[in-house]
Design an enzyme around this catalytic site. Structure first.
Site, PDB file in Angstrom:
ATOM      1  N   GLY A  53       0.806  -1.204   0.000  1.00 48.28           N
ATOM      2  CA  GLY A  53       0.000   0.000   0.000  1.00 48.28           C
ATOM      3  C   GLY A  53       0.841   1.257   0.000  1.00 48.28           C
ATOM      4  N   SER A  54       0.366   2.311  -0.643  1.00 50.16           N
ATOM      5  CA  SER A  54       1.051   3.600  -0.593  1.00 50.16           C
ATOM      6  C   SER A  54       0.874   4.203   0.797  1.00 50.16           C
ATOM      7  CB  SER A  54       0.482   4.537  -1.657  1.00 50.16           C
ATOM      8  OG  SER A  54       0.741   4.036  -2.951  1.00 50.16           O
ATOM      9  N   HIS A  56       3.702   4.595   2.776  1.00 50.20           N
ATOM     10  CA  HIS A  56       4.876   4.171   3.540  1.00 50.20           C
ATOM     11  C   HIS A  56       6.175   4.680   2.913  1.00 50.20           C
ATOM     12  CE1 HIS A  56       2.056   1.659   5.603  1.00 50.20           C
ATOM     13  NE2 HIS A  56       1.837   0.888   4.553  1.00 50.20           N
ATOM     14  N   ASP A 109      -1.479  -8.435   0.968  1.00 54.21           N
ATOM     15  CA  ASP A 109      -0.235  -8.573   0.208  1.00 54.21           C
ATOM     16  C   ASP A 109       0.086 -10.041  -0.044  1.00 54.21           C
ATOM     17  OD1 ASP A 109      -0.173  -5.861   0.522  1.00 54.21           O
ATOM     18  OD2 ASP A 109       1.787  -5.774   1.480  1.00 54.21           O
ATOM     19  N   HIS A 218       0.165   0.748   9.863  1.00 56.08           N
ATOM     20  CA  HIS A 218      -1.150   1.230   9.425  1.00 56.08           C
ATOM     21  C   HIS A 218      -1.940   1.802  10.594  1.00 56.08           C
ATOM     22  CE1 HIS A 218      -0.025  -2.162   6.727  1.00 56.08           C
ATOM     23  NE2 HIS A 218      -0.344  -1.276   5.797  1.00 56.08           N
TER      24      HIS A 218
END
Length: 330
Positions: A53-54, A56, A109, A218
């Site tokens: 996911g974006s 990070h 993922d 997250h």
């Protein structure tokens, strides 16, 4: 919350367009969400592909380039990329020597990379996978079965990337990546919550006088919530938790990682305390990296990662690297 964006729906695409303009050494497919080193595929070289996911950054797109990843697949904010992205990335970088998928242990993922590996193999691409699960804070979380993948991802991508650049075969690159993961442990602390563009407000409630020990990238809950502690107290807690699990015999690499909103002034001060605790515990430090590398949007806080290294792993860590987020020796 004020954010430097247009609209939440285009945040990732806008960032990729900006990255493409700043880094012509990369080939960035904004529509299909794939970042590739421009010289790929490199003849005879194992390719490394990662993603997630974006939110990070610089993980993972900022680690594409000589000495690290061959390609990265950014998903939406805090959301796994899809198998089609991963297959497209693998096909773009495969030279015939095989592709290693580096996967953080988050359920989305893992499932999507597993599916992508099957699809890539159907297209004749040899694929191996390594799962990063270094976070000692909790066994399971909102996003995972088992330990979360966090700061050790940087070490896996850098050291395995160097091994691939040296021309090692896929089986050896995979073995080195697994060794790095097995030798690394992390622990994170949040001083504030993060805010996603879609929500526009903090993703969880953390009162100003409290901190979360063992938080995930997250914003997943950690071990416990306490009243605010000093840098020295946080360092002692975090390092001791890691050492309870790792017990290194060899020197360690140290990553003092910012979560996105903690200034370097504080991170360097925190590193001083981390180094003090390690010295008091008779741990030899081979190399230290301080900065924002595996972030959580605008979360304030930090994580500590220790990675035990032998002579070969240390040599591969010190090998040249040239990416947007990590660069030395070139």
């Amino acid at each position: 919350m004020k954010m430097l964006i247009n609209v939440p729906e285009t945040v990732v695409a806008d960032a990729l367009r900006g990255m493409a303009a700043a880094h012509p050494e990369l080939t960035i497919d904004v529509e299909n969400r794939v970042i590739v080193r421009r010289d790929a595929p490199v003849d005879g070289k194992v390719a490394l592909v990662s993603g997630g996911g974006s939110g990070h950054e610089p993980l993972h797109g900022g680690f594409v380039g000589p000495g690290m990843l061959s390609a990265a697949c950014p998903g939406e904010v805090f959301t796994s990329p899809v198998p089609d992205q991963m297959v497209r990335a693998a096909a773009a970088v495969d030279s015939g020597a095989g592709v290693l998928f580096v996967v953080k242990n988050y359920t989305g993922d893992v499932l999507n990379f597993d599916m992508a590996a099957e699809l890539a193999e159907d297209e004749g691409i040899q694929v191996a996978k390594v799962l990063v699960n270094d976070d000692v804070a909790v066994t399971d979380s909102l996003y995972t079965a088992g330990r979360r993948g966090t700061g050790a991802t940087l070490y896996v991508e850098k050291i395995a990337g160097a091994a691939a650049d040296e021309g090692m075969p896929l089986e050896r690159v995979e073995a080195i990546a697994r060794q790095v993961n097995e030798n690394a442990r992390s622990f994170g602390v949040a001083l504030s919550a993060c805010s996603t563009p879609a929500k526009g407000s903090p993703t969880f409630d953390l009162p100003s006088g409290e901190l979360e020990l063992g938080v995930g990238i997250h914003g997943e809950p950690g071990r416990e919530r306490r009243s605010m502690m000093t840098s020295s107290e946080i360092a002692e807690y975090a390092v001791d938790v890691v050492l309870e699990d790792l017990r290194p015999r060899d020197p360690v690499l140290v990553l003092v990682n910012g979560m996105g909103a903690t200034p370097l002034l504080e991170l360097y001060g925190f590193n001083a305390e981390v180094q003090r605790v390690l010295a008091e515990r008779d741990i030899i430090v081979a190399h230290t990296l301080v900065g924002n590398y595996v972030t959580s949007l605008d979360m304030a806080g930090a994580s500590v990662t220790l990675c035990q290294v032998d002579e070969e792993l240390l040599r591969l860590w010190n090998a040249p690297v040239r990416t947007a987020g990590l660069r030395w020796g070139i």
